[in-house]
Design an enzyme around this catalytic site. Structure first.
Site, PDB file in Angstrom:
ATOM      1  N   TYR A   1     -30.119 -13.582 -58.171  1.00  0.00           N
ATOM      2  CA  TYR A   1     -30.389 -13.046 -56.833  1.00  0.00           C
ATOM      3  C   TYR A   1     -29.829 -11.630 -56.758  1.00  0.00           C
ATOM      4  CZ  TYR A   1     -29.220 -18.046 -55.680  1.00  0.00           C
ATOM      5  OH  TYR A   1     -29.070 -19.404 -55.650  1.00  0.00           O
TER       6      TYR A   1
ATOM      7  N   HIS B   1     -31.337 -21.396 -47.226  1.00  0.00           N
ATOM      8  CA  HIS B   1     -30.167 -20.614 -46.843  1.00  0.00           C
ATOM      9  C   HIS B   1     -30.568 -19.240 -46.324  1.00  0.00           C
ATOM     10  CE1 HIS B   1     -28.030 -23.051 -50.211  1.00  0.00           C
ATOM     11  NE2 HIS B   1     -28.137 -23.763 -49.107  1.00  0.00           N
TER      12      HIS B   1
END
Length: 181
Positions: free
Chosen positions: A132, A62
């Site tokens: 993240y 991604h």
């Protein structure tokens, strides 16, 4: 905090200094000032994300495109993942190359993935909680992806194909050659 270069330009492994005793441990997970001093890169993050996944889940590759591109500082809070970064910056000397590293709750390593990279991970423990830190806000219209099993990239995800659990989006991502990511 120690910063180690990876074979990919601008992609770094961050290894914390851990203080342990009979009570447990303490470490500084992130320090913007130290990060910028050691890498020369901007380390200001504006969004934190957490995902929980079971064994065999593969998320990726991604990225966010254009003005919404994101650099990420990723880590595994529980369990174990195989984390992969792919340089998709056409002007980079490491364009089209990938790097993988095992991130675990035990080793407490983090990987800095710069803007312009594809990123993904596979869960290689019973479950994993993955964190993240992002330097830009998520924007749905700026999503991009590259096929996880792209023939040109030849990424080893540390899972057998029949063990992989994928989203429909990840199964149908464009290839690296398509440059439609």
């Amino acid at each position: 905090m120690k910063i180690k270069k990876t074979p990919l330009k601008d992609c770094y492994i961050i290894e914390p200094t851990i203080f342990e005793d009979e009570r447990g441990y303490f470490f500084e997970k992130y320090n913007e000032k130290k990060f910028e001093e050691l890498t020369g890169m901007n380390g200001h993050f504006v969004q934190d994300n957490i995902s929980k996944s079971s064994y065999g889940v593969l998320r990726g590759l991604h990225l966010q495109k254009g003005e919404h591109a994101q650099a990420k500082l990723v880590s595994c809070l529980e369990g174990k993942v195989w984390d992969v970064a792919v340089d998709l910056r056409e002007d980079s000397p490491t364009f089209g190359k990938w790097f993988g590293i095992e991130l675990t709750e035990e080793n407490k390593l983090q990987l800095y993935v710069p803007r312009g990279f594809g990123h993904g991970f596979s869960v290689i423990s019973d479950h994993a909680v993955f964190a993240y830190k992002c330097d830009n806000f998520y924007n749905k219209e700026s999503e991009g992806s590259v096929k996880y099993n792209d023939e040109d990239l030849k990424i080893d995800w540390k899972l057998k194909e029949e063990e992989m659990i994928l989203s429909e989006k990840d199964e149908n991502s464009p290839t690296f050659k398509d440059k439609n990511y």
